[in-house]
Design an enzyme around this catalytic site. Sequence first.
Site, mmCIF file in Angstrom:
data_model
loop_
_atom_site.group_PDB
_atom_site.id
_atom_site.type_symbol
_atom_site.label_atom_id
_atom_site.label_comp_id
_atom_site.label_asym_id
_atom_site.label_seq_id
_atom_site.Cartn_x
_atom_site.Cartn_y
_atom_site.Cartn_z
ATOM 1 C CG HIS A 1 -1.751 -1.333 1.217
ATOM 2 N ND1 HIS A 1 -2.824 -1.589 0.400
ATOM 3 C CD2 HIS A 1 -1.557 -2.471 1.957
ATOM 4 C CE1 HIS A 1 -3.282 -2.805 0.641
ATOM 5 N NE2 HIS A 1 -2.530 -3.369 1.578
ATOM 6 C CD GLU B 1 -2.205 -3.830 4.848
ATOM 7 O OE1 GLU B 1 -3.342 -3.504 4.468
ATOM 8 O OE2 GLU B 1 -1.625 -4.864 4.494
ATOM 9 C CG HIS C 1 0.548 -6.893 2.151
ATOM 10 N ND1 HIS C 1 -0.311 -5.962 1.603
ATOM 11 C CD2 HIS C 1 1.467 -7.180 1.194
ATOM 12 C CE1 HIS C 1 0.069 -5.695 0.355
ATOM 13 N NE2 HIS C 1 1.149 -6.422 0.092
ATOM 14 C CD GLU D 1 -1.966 -10.123 4.287
ATOM 15 O OE1 GLU D 1 -2.528 -9.886 3.210
ATOM 16 O OE2 GLU D 1 -1.818 -9.258 5.188
#
Length: 440
Positions: A274, A288, A341, A404
């Site tokens: 992101h 995030e 992430h 993640e």
Amino acid sequence: MKKFNKLKQPRNLIVFLAIILFISITTFSTLVLANQNTIKVDASVVNIRTGPGLSYDIMTQVVGGEKINIIKEENEWYKIRLSNDQIGWVASWLIGNTEFSAASNKLGTISAESANIRSEGNLDATILGKATKGTELTVLFQQNNWTQIQYNGQVAWVSSDLIEITAEKKSIIPIVYSPKTNEDTSIEILTVRSEGTNIRSGPSVNESVLFKASKGDNLTYISTEGEWYKIKNSKGQTGYVANWVVDLSGNQTAAPSANISSLSEATIVIDAGHGGEDPGAPASSYNEKQATLKTAMALSSRLKQAGVNVILTRNSDDFVSLNDRAYISNQASADAFISIHYDSTEIPNEISGTTTYYYHENDKNLAETINKQLQINNPLPNNGTRFGDYYVLRENTRPSVLLELGYLNNTVDQATIYTDSYQAFAVESIYQALNNYFSS
């Protein structure tokens, strides 16, 4: 008058003898002090560092039997003067012990089914965690049947009976470098992969930077020295460039990239998920995009300390398209692409923990290696390795995974993720996994 002289002569004799005695005592004291400030190295090799701590660079080494002069002591470190008048620091407890520094890249493998990792080298020290059989750790040094290691971003200890010194990676701080020079007639032009690539005065990361090359620059090949190329640019300037930061191009029969046998030789692209107008998963503290950048920057710093060529898809709060992220990896011929992430779900507190994703079957080994390391002493649940149809993996021709590292809308995960200890855990786990991946 004669009476006066008779009295004066004994007094002169007494003064003379006192002076002689004083000089003798002073000379003796000086010799004793000199001997007290000179120590003999009993260990086979001891590293001399630029400062009083294991984090300081190694400036040279001394071998067993050599004498060094102590200038002062500070926090169990000796400031010393070598025979060539160099000033450096040596750990006082290493004079008679064997040191393995991070710079010499010694590895140890846990040989027991489970080993306690402690804060100090004794059985009464706090247990920081446990390491399972086969876990590889960077070894700093050994003393009194205890081994000091790097563990989750900090210095820790394990009983020497539970760890075996198993391998030595390629040193990133060579003490002596005498490479064999040769010329490869199949190479004509080298193309620079990254902006600001260092061109050095000699074939080593320790040599001074003469100038920098821009991404896409073509360099004329002159010769090969070890893992370095001697080159000349369009201005006629010559220097050395590492073979892992350039592509062989400009001719029809360019040789393939050099085989990677250690992490220090690798090019790693770190992708902070992101950024900019894309905040990612929202959270009460921060989004995030902020969490991923924090982890990516810490991981980049850790890898660079080990001599790795690191490329970041972003190093600030900027928007980078998915296409550009994959392109950066492909263009750099990355040896690994790590996308960072933090997840979230529609229902808060529904899922917890870490997950490792891959797309191409060839990347499964990298994913499993990283996930295995993330299972060790993870304060959060580990959800294993999974197939993931993500653009940055699907369109990536280089070994790539997406991590993640927790759920931002899970109360427990969120409280854990923001701590420095968890960030250190994540960074060290990825680092150790990459080290294992390239070593094997």
